[in-house]
Design a protein around this motif. Structure first.
Motif, PDB file in Angstrom:
ATOM      1  N   PHE A 193      28.295 -28.720 -18.541  1.00  0.00           N
ATOM      2  CA  PHE A 193      28.844 -27.441 -18.116  1.00  0.00           C
ATOM      3  C   PHE A 193      29.851 -27.021 -19.186  1.00  0.00           C
ATOM      4  O   PHE A 193      30.667 -27.838 -19.628  1.00  0.00           O
ATOM      5  N   ALA A 194      29.824 -25.760 -19.598  1.00  0.00           N
ATOM      6  CA  ALA A 194      30.728 -25.309 -20.650  1.00  0.00           C
ATOM      7  C   ALA A 194      31.188 -23.887 -20.386  1.00  0.00           C
ATOM      8  O   ALA A 194      30.514 -23.121 -19.693  1.00  0.00           O
ATOM      9  N   VAL A 232      26.891 -22.341 -17.680  1.00  0.00           N
ATOM     10  CA  VAL A 232      28.111 -21.714 -18.186  1.00  0.00           C
ATOM     11  C   VAL A 232      29.026 -21.492 -17.000  1.00  0.00           C
ATOM     12  O   VAL A 232      28.629 -20.872 -16.002  1.00  0.00           O
ATOM     13  N   GLU A 233      30.243 -22.010 -17.095  1.00  0.00           N
ATOM     14  CA  GLU A 233      31.200 -21.932 -15.989  1.00  0.00           C
ATOM     15  C   GLU A 233      32.563 -21.504 -16.516  1.00  0.00           C
ATOM     16  O   GLU A 233      32.976 -21.915 -17.609  1.00  0.00           O
ATOM     17  N   ALA A 234      33.274 -20.696 -15.738  1.00  0.00           N
ATOM     18  CA  ALA A 234      34.629 -20.295 -16.126  1.00  0.00           C
ATOM     19  C   ALA A 234      35.555 -21.499 -16.146  1.00  0.00           C
ATOM     20  O   ALA A 234      36.449 -21.606 -16.993  1.00  0.00           O
ATOM     21  N   ASP A 235      35.348 -22.430 -15.214  1.00  0.00           N
ATOM     22  CA  ASP A 235      36.127 -23.669 -15.150  1.00  0.00           C
ATOM     23  C   ASP A 235      35.144 -24.833 -15.101  1.00  0.00           C
ATOM     24  O   ASP A 235      34.768 -25.296 -14.015  1.00  0.00           O
ATOM     25  N   PRO A 236      34.691 -25.310 -16.258  1.00  0.00           N
ATOM     26  CA  PRO A 236      33.661 -26.357 -16.272  1.00  0.00           C
ATOM     27  C   PRO A 236      34.069 -27.630 -15.553  1.00  0.00           C
ATOM     28  O   PRO A 236      33.236 -28.264 -14.889  1.00  0.00           O
ATOM     29  N   LEU A 237      35.340 -28.021 -15.676  1.00  0.00           N
ATOM     30  CA  LEU A 237      35.778 -29.265 -15.048  1.00  0.00           C
ATOM     31  C   LEU A 237      35.713 -29.166 -13.535  1.00  0.00           C
ATOM     32  O   LEU A 237      35.191 -30.069 -12.861  1.00  0.00           O
ATOM     33  N   ALA A 238      36.214 -28.057 -12.971  1.00  0.00           N
ATOM     34  CA  ALA A 238      36.164 -27.885 -11.517  1.00  0.00           C
ATOM     35  C   ALA A 238      34.720 -27.859 -11.029  1.00  0.00           C
ATOM     36  O   ALA A 238      34.380 -28.464 -10.011  1.00  0.00           O
ATOM     37  N   CYS A 269      29.060 -33.639 -18.126  1.00  0.00           N
ATOM     38  CA  CYS A 269      30.097 -33.386 -19.118  1.00  0.00           C
ATOM     39  C   CYS A 269      30.633 -31.972 -18.930  1.00  0.00           C
ATOM     40  O   CYS A 269      29.862 -31.012 -18.820  1.00  0.00           O
ATOM     41  N   ALA A 270      31.957 -31.843 -18.889  1.00  0.00           N
ATOM     42  CA  ALA A 270      32.612 -30.533 -18.815  1.00  0.00           C
ATOM     43  C   ALA A 270      33.238 -30.248 -20.169  1.00  0.00           C
ATOM     44  O   ALA A 270      34.150 -30.950 -20.598  1.00  0.00           O
ATOM     45  N   ALA A 288      32.891 -30.641  -8.611  1.00  0.00           N
ATOM     46  CA  ALA A 288      32.243 -30.215  -7.363  1.00  0.00           C
ATOM     47  C   ALA A 288      30.790 -30.683  -7.325  1.00  0.00           C
ATOM     48  O   ALA A 288      30.308 -31.179  -6.289  1.00  0.00           O
ATOM     49  N   ALA A 289      30.083 -30.546  -8.439  1.00  0.00           N
ATOM     50  CA  ALA A 289      28.692 -31.000  -8.495  1.00  0.00           C
ATOM     51  C   ALA A 289      28.604 -32.513  -8.345  1.00  0.00           C
ATOM     52  O   ALA A 289      27.701 -33.033  -7.675  1.00  0.00           O
ATOM     53  N   ALA A 290      29.539 -33.226  -8.967  1.00  0.00           N
ATOM     54  CA  ALA A 290      29.540 -34.689  -8.878  1.00  0.00           C
ATOM     55  C   ALA A 290      29.804 -35.141  -7.445  1.00  0.00           C
ATOM     56  O   ALA A 290      29.197 -36.114  -6.972  1.00  0.00           O
TER      57      ALA A 290
END
Length: 265
Positions: free
Chosen positions: A131-132, A190-196, A110-111, A200-202
């Motif tokens: 990731f948030a 914690v990520e600046a761009d959770p979706l990206a 989940c982003a 990438a992880a997926a």
């Protein structure tokens, strides 16, 4: 998906986006149904090896739509008044909208950005990882409305945070940032761009043996509910089935030959 969710599947990754930005992706009966339908679609698509769950617009999900709350009070045909009846195996419909991601055979990331409140947070908790952004706002908010978390939240929270932390969040409904949520165990990264980062992880997961990934998820799902003897037996059963299988041999050969593996779904 009832004009609530958009799903695309590419390179083994299912990109699932809550698509009700004008309402901050709030949960109404159609959104509950769309979440369940999206998970069912991914489960039935053999090419899908991982999934990313995110929200369009300013937030991941603001929680229950107040229109739905009023409908529940009115007792309409599609109200949420009857929560006791099990409509999806062990769960009712709203609970399954969160639990379906845990039940999905492939990993789900989940982003989250903006807010993940109440039922929206509980949907996120159904994912394998979250990731948030550091400034995202998360809350088990039901107590604010005189309610308890009931979108599978109590069963998902207890495996992520210490018991006293779960009680703190549930009793107070306090809002925590993504950074604090990571320290508490609600957020994985914690990520600046959770979706990206999630995509990438997926893609990295989708490049692994799908047999091993699915077996690992089955084992990890079971690990929270079985005793040590059963857990060890399940490990052995899954490993024995994997050893010498076509995808396991391909993983070994690809590593030895220093090339990208080609797995069969």
């Amino acid at each position: 998906m009832r004009d609530r969710i958009a799903v695309t599947i590419e390179r083994g990754v299912a990109d699932i986006r809550l698509d009700r930005p004008d309402k901050m992706n709030a949960l109404d009966p159609d959104m509950f149904d769309a979440l369940i339908e999206a998970a069912d679609l991914v489960a039935k698509t053999k090419e899908a090896r991982a999934a990313v769950l995110s929200g369009e617009g300013r937030a991941f999900c603001a929680g229950l739509d107040f229109g739905s709350f009023q409908s529940m009070q009115a007792g309409g045909e599609r109200s949420l008044r009857d929560l006791v009846t099990r409509t999806h195996g062990i769960a009712n419909r709203p609970q399954w909208a969160a639990w379906c991601w845990r039940d999905l055979p492939v990993p789900v990331i989940c982003a989250a950005h903006g807010v993940a409140f109440g039922g929206g947070l509980q949907v996120a908790l159904g994912a394998d990882m979250r990731f948030a952004t550091a400034d995202a706002k998360l809350s088990v908010m039901e107590i604010k409305w005189g309610l308890v978390p009931d979108v599978a939240g109590t069963q998902l929270l207890r495996h992520l945070c210490r018991e006293d932390v779960v009680r703190d969040l549930t009793y107070t409904g306090r809002v925590v940032t993504g950074a604090e949520a990571a320290a508490l165990g609600l957020v994985t990264r914690v990520e600046a761009d959770p979706l990206a980062a999630a995509l990438a992880a997926a893609r990295d997961i989708a490049a692994r043996s799908p047999d091993a990934i699915r077996a690992a998820k089955r084992l990890l799902n079971a690990s929270v509910s079985v005793d040590a003897a059963e857990g060890l037996a399940l490990e052995s059963q899954e490993q024995q089935a994997l050893i010498g299988s076509p995808n396991q041999i391909e993983a070994v050969m690809a590593n030895m030959q220093k090339r990208a593996p080609v797995f069969r779904d």
